[in-house]
Design an enzyme around this catalytic site. Structure first.
Site, PDB file in Angstrom:
ATOM      1  N   HIS A  18       7.092  -1.900  -1.095  1.00  0.00           N
ATOM      2  CA  HIS A  18       5.954  -2.803  -1.289  1.00  0.00           C
ATOM      3  C   HIS A  18       4.974  -2.170  -2.264  1.00  0.00           C
ATOM      4  O   HIS A  18       5.143  -1.026  -2.679  1.00  0.00           O
ATOM      5  CB  HIS A  18       5.285  -3.158   0.040  1.00  0.00           C
ATOM      6  CG  HIS A  18       4.648  -2.008   0.762  1.00  0.00           C
ATOM      7  ND1 HIS A  18       5.369  -0.972   1.317  1.00  0.00           N
ATOM      8  CD2 HIS A  18       3.333  -1.719   1.037  1.00  0.00           C
ATOM      9  CE1 HIS A  18       4.549  -0.118   1.900  1.00  0.00           C
ATOM     10  NE2 HIS A  18       3.309  -0.544   1.731  1.00  0.00           N
TER      11      HIS A  18
ATOM     12  N   HIS B 157       1.721  -1.185  -2.336  1.00  0.00           N
ATOM     13  CA  HIS B 157       0.580  -0.302  -2.089  1.00  0.00           C
ATOM     14  C   HIS B 157       0.718   1.011  -2.861  1.00  0.00           C
ATOM     15  O   HIS B 157       1.815   1.559  -2.989  1.00  0.00           O
ATOM     16  CB  HIS B 157       0.427  -0.030  -0.596  1.00  0.00           C
ATOM     17  CG  HIS B 157      -0.070  -1.234   0.161  1.00  0.00           C
ATOM     18  ND1 HIS B 157       0.054  -1.368   1.523  1.00  0.00           N
ATOM     19  CD2 HIS B 157      -0.706  -2.363  -0.264  1.00  0.00           C
ATOM     20  CE1 HIS B 157      -0.473  -2.523   1.911  1.00  0.00           C
ATOM     21  NE2 HIS B 157      -0.938  -3.131   0.839  1.00  0.00           N
TER      22      HIS B 157
ATOM     23  N   ASP C 173       0.059   4.106  -2.340  1.00  0.00           N
ATOM     24  CA  ASP C 173       0.635   5.313  -1.747  1.00  0.00           C
ATOM     25  C   ASP C 173       2.161   5.240  -1.680  1.00  0.00           C
ATOM     26  O   ASP C 173       2.813   6.189  -1.245  1.00  0.00           O
ATOM     27  CB  ASP C 173       0.037   5.600  -0.359  1.00  0.00           C
ATOM     28  CG  ASP C 173       0.314   4.513   0.658  1.00  0.00           C
ATOM     29  OD1 ASP C 173       0.345   3.330   0.282  1.00  0.00           O
ATOM     30  OD2 ASP C 173       0.481   4.847   1.854  1.00  0.00           O
ATOM     31  N   HIS C 174       2.728   4.118  -2.154  1.00  0.00           N
ATOM     32  CA  HIS C 174       4.179   3.964  -2.250  1.00  0.00           C
ATOM     33  C   HIS C 174       4.653   3.815  -3.691  1.00  0.00           C
ATOM     34  O   HIS C 174       5.851   3.901  -3.946  1.00  0.00           O
ATOM     35  CB  HIS C 174       4.632   2.743  -1.436  1.00  0.00           C
ATOM     36  CG  HIS C 174       4.373   2.889   0.031  1.00  0.00           C
ATOM     37  ND1 HIS C 174       5.374   3.082   0.963  1.00  0.00           N
ATOM     38  CD2 HIS C 174       3.214   2.874   0.742  1.00  0.00           C
ATOM     39  CE1 HIS C 174       4.842   3.178   2.161  1.00  0.00           C
ATOM     40  NE2 HIS C 174       3.537   3.055   2.051  1.00  0.00           N
TER      41      HIS C 174
ATOM     42  N   HIS D 118       3.358  -6.653   6.860  1.00  0.00           N
ATOM     43  CA  HIS D 118       2.414  -5.676   6.306  1.00  0.00           C
ATOM     44  C   HIS D 118       1.901  -6.181   4.963  1.00  0.00           C
ATOM     45  O   HIS D 118       0.698  -6.168   4.681  1.00  0.00           O
ATOM     46  CB  HIS D 118       3.107  -4.328   6.162  1.00  0.00           C
ATOM     47  CG  HIS D 118       2.246  -3.228   5.634  1.00  0.00           C
ATOM     48  ND1 HIS D 118       1.160  -2.724   6.316  1.00  0.00           N
ATOM     49  CD2 HIS D 118       2.319  -2.529   4.468  1.00  0.00           C
ATOM     50  CE1 HIS D 118       0.602  -1.762   5.606  1.00  0.00           C
ATOM     51  NE2 HIS D 118       1.280  -1.627   4.470  1.00  0.00           N
TER      52      HIS D 118
ATOM     53  N   ASP E  90       6.449   0.367   5.553  1.00  0.00           N
ATOM     54  CA  ASP E  90       5.377   0.276   6.540  1.00  0.00           C
ATOM     55  C   ASP E  90       5.570  -0.909   7.485  1.00  0.00           C
ATOM     56  O   ASP E  90       4.608  -1.476   7.993  1.00  0.00           O
ATOM     57  CB  ASP E  90       4.021   0.137   5.828  1.00  0.00           C
ATOM     58  CG  ASP E  90       3.569   1.427   5.174  1.00  0.00           C
ATOM     59  OD1 ASP E  90       4.256   2.451   5.320  1.00  0.00           O
ATOM     60  OD2 ASP E  90       2.528   1.405   4.482  1.00  0.00           O
TER      61      ASP E  90
ATOM     62  N   HIS F 230       5.361   7.023   7.247  1.00  0.00           N
ATOM     63  CA  HIS F 230       4.131   7.677   7.697  1.00  0.00           C
ATOM     64  C   HIS F 230       4.376   8.450   8.988  1.00  0.00           C
ATOM     65  O   HIS F 230       5.126   7.999   9.859  1.00  0.00           O
ATOM     66  CB  HIS F 230       3.013   6.655   7.942  1.00  0.00           C
ATOM     67  CG  HIS F 230       2.446   6.068   6.689  1.00  0.00           C
ATOM     68  ND1 HIS F 230       1.516   6.733   5.919  1.00  0.00           N
ATOM     69  CD2 HIS F 230       2.694   4.893   6.063  1.00  0.00           C
ATOM     70  CE1 HIS F 230       1.200   5.973   4.872  1.00  0.00           C
ATOM     71  NE2 HIS F 230       1.908   4.855   4.929  1.00  0.00           N
TER      72      HIS F 230
END
Length: 257
Positions: A53, A55, A57-58, A111, A131, A169
């Site tokens: 996805h 975001h 942090d990915h 998410h 996530d 995570h």
């Protein structure tokens, strides 16, 4: 022989890297340098990047990796990620021939609205679920609905019990704390807490878990269990709720836990 290695990133992320003795694929590289360091250390050639996805942090490490490696980037077909070269959807297959591995795409909205997961059913069954599903937990609903996430998680529970769950995570101990509040009589959950605490004391990841373990310990997958139902209904102040409402209640409860 295929190896799956977690590269720690930020506060609690894991970037998963799949490799043999020569080639590697990386999943959700939120940062690049730690991936580059690992590739150099192991003398590996990067062959592909896979994204669950949008975001940061990915995805934050994609551009830097592409500056060094000319590789395809796979990701959700409706996501606006500029670096994607291959937009994939439900049931698409990604063939990583250098690793003798095929990954099937599963759409898992919740998410985010276009979140996907990657499932490999080779000799070792593996799920890279971003996530969506966590150890004893699930992702927050930033874009999708509770109903979407509920159905996404139900889809994942239909995978074989032995499937390894590689989420992104290290939320396990906090998730267990909530799960014990919801289902204090779950002895399997208590055993998992003991194991997870010992692993974290040694700075060892609690991941992967398995679909079997999640079905036995994760309250978001146990919305049909009497103690989970009772806890959710009590939290709502109602006598009865259907499973999808139980899930919605648990997710909102966890948001403020």
């Amino acid at each position: 022989m295929l190896k799956i290695h977690p590269i720690p990133a930020f506060k609690d992320n894991y970037i998963w890297i799949l490799h043999d003795e020569n080639y590697a694929a990386v999943i959700d590289p939120g940062t690049a340098q730690s991936v580059i360091d690992y590739l150099n250390c192991k003398k590996l050639q990067l062959i592909s990047i896979l994204i669950t996805h949008h975001h940061n942090d990915h995805t934050g490490g994609i551009i830097e990796l592409l500056n060094k490696f000319n590789v395809p980037v796979y990701g959700p077909h409706n996501e606006s990620i500029p670096t994607l070269t291959h937009h994939v959807k439900e049931n698409d297959e990604i063939k990583l021939k250098e690793l003798s591995l095929t990954l099937k795409v599963l759409e898992t909205p919740g998410h985010t609205t276009d979140h996907i997961a990657y499932y490999g059913a080779n000799k070792t069954k593996m799920l890279f679920c971003g996530d969506t599903l966590f150890a004893c937990g699930c992702g927050r609903l930033f874009e999708g609905s509770a109903q979407q996430m509920y159905h996404s998680l139900q889809k994942l529970t239909n995978l074989p019990d032995e499937t390894g769950v590689y989420c992104t995570h290290e939320y396990t101990l906090e998730n267990i704390r909530f799960a014990r509040t919801v289902e204090p009589g779950n002895l399997t959950l208590l055993e998992f807490e003991t194991t997870a605490k010992e692993l974290r004391k040694q700075n060892i990841p609690t991941l992967p878990t398995t679909i079997r373990q999640e079905k036995a310990t994760n309250p978001f997958l146990r919305c049909d269990q009497p103690e989970v139902i009772q806890s959710a209904c009590t939290h709502l102040g109602q006598d009865f709720c259907e499973p999808s409402r139980i899930f919605s209640t648990l997710r909102e409860w966890k948001n403020h836990f």
